[in-house]
Motif scaffolding. Structure first.
Motif, mmCIF file in Angstrom:
data_model
loop_
_atom_site.group_PDB
_atom_site.id
_atom_site.type_symbol
_atom_site.label_atom_id
_atom_site.label_comp_id
_atom_site.label_asym_id
_atom_site.label_seq_id
_atom_site.Cartn_x
_atom_site.Cartn_y
_atom_site.Cartn_z
ATOM 1 N N ASP A 28 0.811 -1.221 0.000
ATOM 2 C CA ASP A 28 0.000 0.000 0.000
ATOM 3 C C ASP A 28 0.841 1.266 0.000
ATOM 4 O O ASP A 28 0.308 2.356 0.104
ATOM 5 N N VAL B 294 -0.258 3.581 -2.862
ATOM 6 C CA VAL B 294 -1.675 3.892 -3.041
ATOM 7 C C VAL B 294 -2.399 4.229 -1.744
ATOM 8 O O VAL B 294 -3.580 4.547 -1.764
ATOM 9 N N SER B 295 -1.700 4.195 -0.613
ATOM 10 C CA SER B 295 -2.374 4.443 0.658
ATOM 11 C C SER B 295 -2.984 5.841 0.727
ATOM 12 O O SER B 295 -4.000 6.039 1.384
ATOM 13 N N ASN B 296 -2.397 6.795 0.049
ATOM 14 C CA ASN B 296 -2.926 8.160 0.060
ATOM 15 C C ASN B 296 -3.714 8.499 -1.196
ATOM 16 O O ASN B 296 -4.130 9.641 -1.371
ATOM 17 N N ALA B 297 -3.913 7.528 -2.057
ATOM 18 C CA ALA B 297 -4.685 7.755 -3.288
ATOM 19 C C ALA B 297 -6.160 7.894 -2.942
ATOM 20 O O ALA B 297 -6.611 7.425 -1.890
ATOM 21 N N PRO B 298 -6.901 8.539 -3.819
ATOM 22 C CA PRO B 298 -8.344 8.652 -3.583
ATOM 23 C C PRO B 298 -8.994 7.265 -3.478
ATOM 24 O O PRO B 298 -8.514 6.288 -4.063
ATOM 25 N N GLN B 299 -10.085 7.227 -2.759
ATOM 26 C CA GLN B 299 -10.774 5.966 -2.523
ATOM 27 C C GLN B 299 -11.167 5.280 -3.828
ATOM 28 O O GLN B 299 -11.070 4.060 -3.947
ATOM 29 N N VAL C 194 -9.638 5.341 -6.681
ATOM 30 C CA VAL C 194 -8.442 4.763 -7.290
ATOM 31 C C VAL C 194 -8.093 3.456 -6.588
ATOM 32 O O VAL C 194 -7.809 2.435 -7.240
ATOM 33 N N ARG C 195 -8.136 3.465 -5.262
ATOM 34 C CA ARG C 195 -7.857 2.237 -4.514
ATOM 35 C C ARG C 195 -8.874 1.152 -4.854
ATOM 36 O O ARG C 195 -8.518 -0.017 -5.002
#
Length: 165
Positions: free
Chosen positions: A82, A85-90, A92-93
């Motif tokens: 993660d 992608v942990s800080n990516a918009p929901q 995108v995740r």
């Protein structure tokens, strides 16, 4: 449907555990026989190991190893990275999670197809275990079923509303 697939994944893992316990029991018995043989050999006695031990372990582990994959997927026990992608918009995740689930399902079905081809070839060749003389093709069935269940688990997770963060 997701609950049924999860319960089936649990059952496969339990059966895989039973098979592994049988492998451990047979291995322990065989090892014990070899140790006992070394102890009693100076006395002119002989204790034989289990005939076909290697055949049994090879055939049993071939299915048991794959029986844990659906459970691991159902519990989201696979390694996830993660970091990026942990800080990516929901959204995108969510999209990345669904893409990886789809890719994993496709790989599992691809492997199941090839194992099916191997089953057909082993059956057609009447391949047998060297010592025990057991036909090899039935031992493909648990692995194929496990791979199909793994793919179904991925697909049910894609459809369901599960954690992806």
């Amino acid at each position: 449907m997701h609950a049924l697939i999860s319960r089936l994944a649990d059952a496969f893992a339990m059966l895989g555990g039973v098979i592994l316990a049988a492998i451990v029991l047979v291995t322990t018995t065989n090892t014990g026989a070899f140790i006992l043989d070394r102890i009693v050999a100076p006395l002119g006695r002989d204790v034989a190991g289990l005939p076909g031990y290697e055949d049994f372990v090879k055939l049993a582990i071939s299915g048991a190893a794959l029986m844990f994959f659906p459970y691991c997927q159902a519990s989201r026990g696979h390694v996830a990275v993660d970091l990026f992608v942990s800080n990516a918009p929901q959204r995108v995740r969510w999209a990345l999670d669904r893409a990886w689930l789809l890719l994993t399902a496709a790989v599992a079905l691809f492997l199941a197809w090839w194992m099916g081809q191997g089953l057909l070839e082993a059956k057609g060749d009447a391949a047998e275990a060297g010592v025990l003389g057991w036909p090899i093709w039935p031992f493909y069935i648990p692995g194929i079923a496990s791979l199909v269940l793994w793919a179904l688990t991925c697909l049910s997770q894609m459809i369901g509303d599960h954690n992806y963060a």
